[in-house]
Design a protein around this motif. Structure first.
Motif, PDB file in Angstrom:
ATOM      1  N   SER A   1      -2.902  -6.073   6.835  1.00 58.82           N
ATOM      2  CA  SER A   1      -2.286  -7.390   6.693  1.00 58.82           C
ATOM      3  C   SER A   1      -2.892  -8.136   5.515  1.00 58.82           C
ATOM      4  CB  SER A   1      -2.486  -8.214   7.972  1.00 58.82           C
ATOM      5  OG  SER A   1      -1.861  -7.588   9.066  1.00 58.82           O
ATOM      6  N   GLY A   2      -2.019  -8.804   4.759  1.00 61.78           N
ATOM      7  CA  GLY A   2      -2.468  -9.721   3.721  1.00 61.78           C
ATOM      8  C   GLY A   2      -1.982 -11.116   4.084  1.00 61.78           C
ATOM      9  N   TYR A   3      -2.555 -12.120   3.514  1.00 58.46           N
ATOM     10  CA  TYR A   3      -2.228 -13.485   3.917  1.00 58.46           C
ATOM     11  C   TYR A   3      -1.895 -14.339   2.692  1.00 58.46           C
ATOM     12  CZ  TYR A   3      -4.299 -12.011   8.288  1.00 58.46           C
ATOM     13  OH  TYR A   3      -4.580 -11.311   9.436  1.00 58.46           O
ATOM     14  N   SER A   4      -0.810 -15.042   2.806  1.00 58.03           N
ATOM     15  CA  SER A   4      -0.454 -16.087   1.860  1.00 58.03           C
ATOM     16  C   SER A   4       0.148 -17.198   2.694  1.00 58.03           C
ATOM     17  CB  SER A   4       0.519 -15.550   0.807  1.00 58.03           C
ATOM     18  OG  SER A   4       1.667 -15.011   1.438  1.00 58.03           O
ATOM     19  N   GLN A   5       1.334 -17.679   2.344  1.00 57.16           N
ATOM     20  CA  GLN A   5       1.997 -18.633   3.229  1.00 57.16           C
ATOM     21  C   GLN A   5       2.492 -17.934   4.487  1.00 57.16           C
ATOM     22  OE1 GLN A   5       4.996 -20.404   0.731  1.00 57.16           O
ATOM     23  NE2 GLN A   5       3.668 -22.120   0.187  1.00 57.16           N
ATOM     24  N   ASP A   6       2.876 -16.673   4.357  1.00 55.95           N
ATOM     25  CA  ASP A   6       3.310 -15.854   5.491  1.00 55.95           C
ATOM     26  C   ASP A   6       2.396 -14.634   5.577  1.00 55.95           C
ATOM     27  OD1 ASP A   6       5.655 -17.430   6.144  1.00 55.95           O
ATOM     28  OD2 ASP A   6       6.498 -16.633   4.269  1.00 55.95           O
ATOM     29  N   THR A   7       2.307 -14.084   6.784  1.00 61.79           N
ATOM     30  CA  THR A   7       1.515 -12.867   6.949  1.00 61.79           C
ATOM     31  C   THR A   7       2.321 -11.675   6.452  1.00 61.79           C
ATOM     32  OG1 THR A   7       0.387 -13.789   8.855  1.00 61.79           O
ATOM     33  CG2 THR A   7       0.304 -11.406   8.594  1.00 61.79           C
ATOM     34  N   LEU A   8       1.694 -10.873   5.624  1.00 66.41           N
ATOM     35  CA  LEU A   8       2.360  -9.693   5.060  1.00 66.41           C
ATOM     36  C   LEU A   8       1.726  -8.441   5.652  1.00 66.41           C
ATOM     37  CD1 LEU A   8       4.212  -8.338   2.938  1.00 66.41           C
ATOM     38  CD2 LEU A   8       2.307  -8.520   1.325  1.00 66.41           C
ATOM     39  N   HIS A   9       2.567  -7.554   6.215  1.00 65.13           N
ATOM     40  CA  HIS A   9       2.076  -6.307   6.785  1.00 65.13           C
ATOM     41  C   HIS A   9       2.507  -5.144   5.895  1.00 65.13           C
ATOM     42  CE1 HIS A   9       0.818  -8.198  10.520  1.00 65.13           C
ATOM     43  NE2 HIS A   9       1.991  -8.801  10.570  1.00 65.13           N
ATOM     44  N   ARG A  10       1.537  -4.322   5.510  1.00 66.04           N
ATOM     45  CA  ARG A  10       1.848  -3.135   4.730  1.00 66.04           C
ATOM     46  C   ARG A  10       1.446  -1.911   5.536  1.00 66.04           C
ATOM     47  NH1 ARG A  10       0.113  -4.374  -1.582  1.00 66.04           N
ATOM     48  NH2 ARG A  10       1.555  -6.112  -1.897  1.00 66.04           N
ATOM     49  N   HIS A  11       2.285  -0.876   5.487  1.00 70.89           N
ATOM     50  CA  HIS A  11       2.058   0.331   6.276  1.00 70.89           C
ATOM     51  C   HIS A  11       1.609   1.473   5.366  1.00 70.89           C
ATOM     52  CE1 HIS A  11       3.819  -1.645   9.700  1.00 70.89           C
ATOM     53  NE2 HIS A  11       4.922  -1.896   9.021  1.00 70.89           N
ATOM     54  N   TYR A  12       0.577   2.184   5.818  1.00 69.21           N
ATOM     55  CA  TYR A  12       0.021   3.305   5.065  1.00 69.21           C
ATOM     56  C   TYR A  12      -0.094   4.527   5.980  1.00 69.21           C
ATOM     57  CZ  TYR A  12      -1.519  -0.164   1.588  1.00 69.21           C
ATOM     58  OH  TYR A  12      -1.559  -1.153   0.650  1.00 69.21           O
ATOM     59  N   ILE A  13       0.006   5.717   5.380  1.00 63.03           N
ATOM     60  CA  ILE A  13      -0.331   6.934   6.112  1.00 63.03           C
ATOM     61  C   ILE A  13      -1.281   7.758   5.249  1.00 63.03           C
ATOM     62  CG2 ILE A  13       1.899   6.981   7.306  1.00 63.03           C
ATOM     63  CD1 ILE A  13       2.606   9.458   5.621  1.00 63.03           C
ATOM     64  N   LEU A  14      -1.929   8.734   5.876  1.00 62.75           N
ATOM     65  CA  LEU A  14      -2.860   9.579   5.141  1.00 62.75           C
ATOM     66  C   LEU A  14      -2.141  10.350   4.031  1.00 62.75           C
ATOM     67  CD1 LEU A  14      -4.909  11.068   8.111  1.00 62.75           C
ATOM     68  CD2 LEU A  14      -5.688   9.330   6.488  1.00 62.75           C
ATOM     69  N   LEU A  15      -2.809  10.501   2.909  1.00 63.58           N
ATOM     70  CA  LEU A  15      -2.250  11.215   1.762  1.00 63.58           C
ATOM     71  C   LEU A  15      -1.800  12.624   2.144  1.00 63.58           C
ATOM     72  CD1 LEU A  15      -1.678  11.655  -1.255  1.00 63.58           C
ATOM     73  CD2 LEU A  15      -4.124  12.144  -1.563  1.00 63.58           C
ATOM     74  N   GLU A  16      -2.649  13.354   2.901  1.00 64.73           N
ATOM     75  CA  GLU A  16      -2.301  14.737   3.254  1.00 64.73           C
ATOM     76  C   GLU A  16      -1.053  14.795   4.122  1.00 64.73           C
ATOM     77  OE1 GLU A  16      -4.919  16.562   6.405  1.00 64.73           O
ATOM     78  OE2 GLU A  16      -6.176  14.858   5.869  1.00 64.73           O
TER      79      GLU A  16
END
Length: 291
Positions: A15-30
């Motif tokens: 999660s990142g924060y500004s005026q709204d909460t931003l959710h970014r999704h990641y998975i393992l490179l492999e």
């Protein structure tokens, strides 16, 4: 780690924060590469690093577009439960067979046929027992059929009057169970035999019927870590369905774990998942079943 029919999918949400909460999704490179994706320059620019792991940023609909199987959230358990479960599924700690044993389970509906020598009240009690143990397990279906040809599970009593031994490989004097499974470790046929020439008492007959049927649901062994009253204990006493029995059976039929695997693979799965959770408690972990 390699799995014949399954692989692990670990989704990280940052999660990142500004005026709204931003959710970014990641998975393992492999895992990103295993799913057949080619890395781009933009992928590399968006890498995140968690300890020794490299994470790739993915879009919210990435999993739906790239998932060719059924994605089920990983079901964590504490170490004490897992040690008991491994006793029951793979055998005692120091047994030679333990490392070679596989997890066996029924994938299709269990259709029980009772031979004519089984008293009606015994068959009724068994079906009530079957309903009780499977009521909270979506992947375990147990029904009664009236035609032997429609069945994949047969229960019969052997004695002087009913003397056809449908499964002579059950060679214990009092009776027992016998199951067949395929190359995927899926059980597809089963028998329970009670020899009433040697087991005269009706309560004992029903006790044995429940005991052998329960163990046939996963080729279960006994564990000395369980209370004696458990169906899966190592004691030779009258049994009853315990909370431990329920929990083990429910876990065995959960798709939040890999199915049909050897002990080494089972251990690798949980070690990998638990390591990830220790480092990233908010990681979303999945087991993907290709069929």
């Amino acid at each position: 780690m390699k799995f014949s029919l399954y692989f692990l999918l670990i989704l990280f949400t940052i999660s990142g924060y500004s005026q709204d909460t931003l959710h970014r999704h990641y998975i393992l490179l492999e895992q990103y590469v295993k799913l057949g994706n080619n890395l781009t320059k933009q992928d590399s620019l968006n890498f995140q690093f968690k300890g020794e792991d490299t994470l790739v940023l993915v879009s919210p609909d990435f999993l739906e577009r790239n998932n060719n199987g059924i994605r089920v959230e990983y079901e964590p358990k504490d170490s004490l439960f897992l040690e008991i479960y491994k006793d029951v599924v793979y055998g005692k700690m120091n047994s030679e067979q333990r490392e070679k044993e596989t997890m066996k389970y029924w994938k299709d509906e269990i259709k029980i046929f009772f031979a004519s020598g089984v008293p009606q009240d015994h068959s009724q009690k068994l079906m009530e027992f079957a309903k009780e143990i499977s009521s909270e397990i979506d992947s375990l279906k147990i029904t009664k059929v009236d035609n032997k040809e429609q069945s994949n599970f047969m229960i019969y009593y052997l004695n002087r009057e009913y003397n056809i031994d449908y499964e002579p490989r059950i060679n214990n004097r009092n009776g027992g169970y016998y199951i067949n499974w395929n190359a995927k470790q899926q059980i597809y046929k089963g028998y329970v035999k009670i020899n009433t020439e040697f087991v005269k008492n009706e309560n004992d007959q029903v006790q044995l019927l429940f005991f052998h049927f329960f163990k046939s649901l996963g080729y279960f062994k006994s564990s000395e870590k369980l209370n004696c009253e458990s169906y899966l204990s190592a004691c030779r006493v009258p049994r009853r369905l315990t909370q431990s029995d329920r929990e083990i059976l429910k876990y065995h039929y959960s798709y939040g774990i890999c199915k049909g695997v050897i002990l080494k693979t089972f251990n690798e799965l949980h070690e990998s998942m638990q390591k990830t959770l220790r480092h990233n408690p908010k990681a979303q972990l999945y087991v993907v079943h290709s069929e």
